[in-house]
Design a protein around this motif. Structure first.
Motif, PDB file in Angstrom:
ATOM      1  N   CYS A  72       0.929  -1.265   0.051  1.00  0.00           N
ATOM      2  CA  CYS A  72      -0.024  -0.167  -0.254  1.00  0.00           C
ATOM      3  C   CYS A  72       1.030   1.290   0.040  1.00  0.00           C
ATOM      4  CB  CYS A  72      -1.005   0.025   1.212  1.00  0.00           C
ATOM      5  SG  CYS A  72      -2.236   1.174   0.942  1.00  0.00           S
ATOM      6  N   PHE A 123      -8.697  -3.323   1.457  1.00  0.00           N
ATOM      7  CA  PHE A 123      -8.059  -2.038   0.374  1.00  0.00           C
ATOM      8  C   PHE A 123      -8.404  -0.819   1.165  1.00  0.00           C
ATOM      9  CE2 PHE A 123      -8.802   0.974  -2.787  1.00  0.00           C
ATOM     10  CZ  PHE A 123      -7.548   0.614  -3.611  1.00  0.00           C
ATOM     11  N   PRO A 165      -3.473  -3.634  -2.525  1.00  0.00           N
ATOM     12  CA  PRO A 165      -4.378  -3.944  -1.474  1.00  0.00           C
ATOM     13  C   PRO A 165      -3.586  -4.518  -0.254  1.00  0.00           C
ATOM     14  CG  PRO A 165      -5.229  -4.807  -3.457  1.00  0.00           C
ATOM     15  CD  PRO A 165      -3.650  -4.322  -3.781  1.00  0.00           C
TER      16      PRO A 165
END
Length: 213
Positions: A72, A123, A165
């Motif tokens: 991320c 996510f 994610p």
């Protein structure tokens, strides 16, 4: 993410580096490591203000044979504007891409195709990876609009694996966000990213160092 690395097929021993970590983030510390993993959390611009002073150290270490894993925010930081410029291209927010299936920055579930199989992942405003035309990379996963959600590539004699994610999310993440993963809580995608990145063949010449911003 430390738990994911510890439980992966490579069974890493982990340490935290930084102001509140076990050790400082330095060339000497990285010289003792196989993998440097940059976790998620927070926003790109303030993170870059804190991390830019380490950019040259991280670039040199990966170029010399280290492995960078970015999840991320760590994936965003592997990009170039701003970031460590470790991938052959740049990053953007998936929510800003055309026909994105997620338009919120809230914690949610996103559907990806991971090695051709439909999977659901935790996510929260993760990146999309925008490769330059002709760039060499192993694309592990794509979002529903065919943009890249996870990839592994090389940087000099080193390797880089990034994912938008959160394959490291455990049950507590889902419980705190009051969301459910239809696939259940499975760490296999994280293991795939780690092991694929570690075992990429390295043959490309060292890239020219980029100017940090």
């Amino acid at each position: 993410m430390a738990t994911l690395l510890q439980n992966s097929p490579s069974h890493f021993r982990t340490k935290f580096v930084g102001p509140d970590g076990d050790e400082t983030l330095s060339a000497a510390t990285l010289a003792t490591a196989v993998v440097y993993a940059q976790p998620g959390g927070g926003s790109l611009d303030p993170a870059w203000r804190k991390m830019r002073k380490y950019a040259a150290i991280i670039q040199d270490w990966v170029r010399g044979g280290g492995t960078y894993l970015g999840f991320c925010l760590g994936g965003y930081l592997a990009g170039a504007t701003p970031g460590f410029a470790l991938i052959p291209g740049d990053t953007n927010s998936y929510t800003d891409t055309a026909q994105a299936t997620v338009k919120t920055t809230d914690d949610t579930i996103v559907t990806v195709r991971w090695r051709g199989q439909s999977r659901h992942m935790y996510f929260q405003d993760g990146p999309v990876f925008q490769l330059r035309t002709g760039a060499s990379a192993t694309v592990l996963a794509t979002y529903p609009n065919n943009t890249t959600a996870a990839l592994a590539t090389t940087y000099g004699r080193g390797r880089v694996g990034v994912v938008g994610p959160h394959p490291e999310a455990d049950q507590s993440w889902y419980s705190d966000a009051d969301i459910t993963n239809p696939d259940g809580i499975r760490p296999d995608l994280g293991y795939d990213l780690i092991e694929t990145t570690l075992h990429l063949p390295v043959s490309a010449p060292s890239p020219t160092p980029s100017r940090t911003r």
